[in-house]
Design a protein around this motif. Structure first.
Motif, mmCIF file in Angstrom:
data_model
loop_
_atom_site.group_PDB
_atom_site.id
_atom_site.type_symbol
_atom_site.label_atom_id
_atom_site.label_comp_id
_atom_site.label_asym_id
_atom_site.label_seq_id
_atom_site.Cartn_x
_atom_site.Cartn_y
_atom_site.Cartn_z
ATOM 1 N N ASP A 47 0.857 -1.187 0.000
ATOM 2 C CA ASP A 47 0.000 0.000 0.000
ATOM 3 C C ASP A 47 0.895 1.239 0.000
ATOM 4 O O ASP A 47 1.300 1.712 1.067
ATOM 5 C CB ASP A 47 -0.897 -0.030 1.240
ATOM 6 N N GLY A 50 -1.103 4.516 1.678
ATOM 7 C CA GLY A 50 -1.874 4.384 2.899
ATOM 8 C C GLY A 50 -3.365 4.391 2.690
ATOM 9 O O GLY A 50 -4.132 4.341 3.663
ATOM 10 N N ASP A 51 -3.826 4.409 1.439
ATOM 11 C CA ASP A 51 -5.260 4.456 1.148
ATOM 12 C C ASP A 51 -5.760 3.251 0.369
ATOM 13 O O ASP A 51 -6.920 3.229 -0.045
ATOM 14 C CB ASP A 51 -5.608 5.725 0.366
ATOM 15 N N CYS A 53 -7.004 -0.685 -0.136
ATOM 16 C CA CYS A 53 -7.671 -1.722 0.654
ATOM 17 C C CYS A 53 -7.830 -2.928 -0.259
ATOM 18 O O CYS A 53 -8.693 -2.945 -1.146
ATOM 19 C CB CYS A 53 -9.026 -1.256 1.177
ATOM 20 N N SER A 104 2.051 -4.046 8.149
ATOM 21 C CA SER A 104 0.910 -3.147 8.313
ATOM 22 C C SER A 104 0.152 -3.406 9.608
ATOM 23 O O SER A 104 -0.047 -2.507 10.422
ATOM 24 C CB SER A 104 -0.051 -3.267 7.124
ATOM 25 N N PHE A 160 -4.839 -3.870 4.802
ATOM 26 C CA PHE A 160 -4.425 -2.467 4.889
ATOM 27 C C PHE A 160 -5.467 -1.516 5.467
ATOM 28 O O PHE A 160 -5.181 -0.334 5.621
ATOM 29 C CB PHE A 160 -3.925 -1.928 3.536
ATOM 30 N N GLN A 161 -6.664 -1.991 5.796
ATOM 31 C CA GLN A 161 -7.618 -1.164 6.524
ATOM 32 C C GLN A 161 -8.163 -2.037 7.658
ATOM 33 O O GLN A 161 -8.816 -3.046 7.402
ATOM 34 C CB GLN A 161 -8.747 -0.671 5.624
ATOM 35 N N SER A 176 -5.887 2.762 8.322
ATOM 36 C CA SER A 176 -4.600 2.358 7.767
ATOM 37 C C SER A 176 -3.462 2.581 8.743
ATOM 38 O O SER A 176 -3.537 3.441 9.621
ATOM 39 C CB SER A 176 -4.339 3.156 6.483
#
Length: 253
Positions: A47, A50-51, A53, A104, A160-161, A176
């Motif tokens: 990722d 950072g955004d 998913c 993460s 990642f989320q 995140s």
């Protein structure tokens, strides 16, 4: 977009030569991808902003009725939160993939991906060709390209989320861990992999926000009997033994 051939990817993982790469792709937010991977292949998802998913589904490559079972993945291993050392199990009690690395720590195996009705109510549209496609709608397209139908799309895991469960049973979205997180999965049998990169359904932001996802897969080795993962838990060892017996009977291992 995919890099063809994958060996042309400009920055393969440390210790991996370009010739080992079998899949290199950047998946934009609101898009999907899919690939068949050989046993032992390592799949690294990153990722960069950072955004992203990454909603992921796994199927036994030539036996698609054996597929990721999120309920068994959690209850058999007594752990609701995905991370390094976790096994992704099928409904047959076999290991589809193992999580070999994770920087993460913000993942979710409880919620699943977004659906058409929810995205339509929230963003105005959830169809695959819209500006705010739902994850399930993209999964159905990826499934179709592998000979599967809507009924073959089970609940997915997402990376990642993050999501946690509060003491009162309510769900807390943790978001995140920031840019640059990665997670690596190792295929413990031949796999069909479907990925939808869409906002998490619990993301509280009013806009449809989803950053790019980097996908790299490279040749490696499957887990062996002396690997620490085989003996980490009695339940995990049983799942690996089930997998090894199944593959040996088919002449794969």
């Amino acid at each position: 977009m995919p890099v063809l051939p994958a060996s042309d990817w400009p920055a393969p993982p440390e210790g991996i030569t370009g010739e080992d790469l079998v899949w290199a792709e950047t998946v934009a937010g609101g898009n999907y991808t899919h690939k068949i991977l050989a046993r032992g292949t390592e799949l690294r998802l990153t990722d960069p902003t950072g955004d992203a998913c990454a909603h992921v589904l796994l199927y036994s490559a030539d036996r698609p009725w054996e597929r990721l079972n999120t309920a068994d993945t959690l209850k058999v291993l007594w752990n609701a939160y995905l991370g390094e050392g976790h096994l992704l199990l099928s409904g047959q009690g076999r290991v589809l993939a193992s999580v070999t690395a994770d920087t993460s720590g913000r993942h979710d195996a409880l919620t699943g991906t977004s659906a058409l009705a929810r995205n339509t109510a929230r963003y105005g549209d959830g169809s695959p060709q819209s500006a705010s496609p739902a994850g399930r709608e993209l999964f159905k397209l990826a499934a179709l390209k592998n000979g599967l139908g809507p009924r073959d799309v089970p609940p997915s895991v997402s990376f990642f989320q993050g999501v946690r469960i509060n003491a009162d049973g309510t769900t807390a979205f943790t978001g995140s861990a920031g840019p640059g997180g990665s997670v690596t999965l190792r295929a413990e049998q031949p796999l069909t992999v479907l990925i939808a990169n869409v906002p998490h359904p619990l993301d509280p932001r009013p806009d449809y926000v989803c950053g790019p996802l980097e996908v790299l897969a490279y040749r490696a080795r499957p887990t062996g009997p002396h690997d620490a993962l085989w003996n980490a838990t009695p339940e995990g060892r049983r799942a690996f033994l089930n997998t090894a017996e199944h593959l040996a009977a088919r002449g794969i291992a």
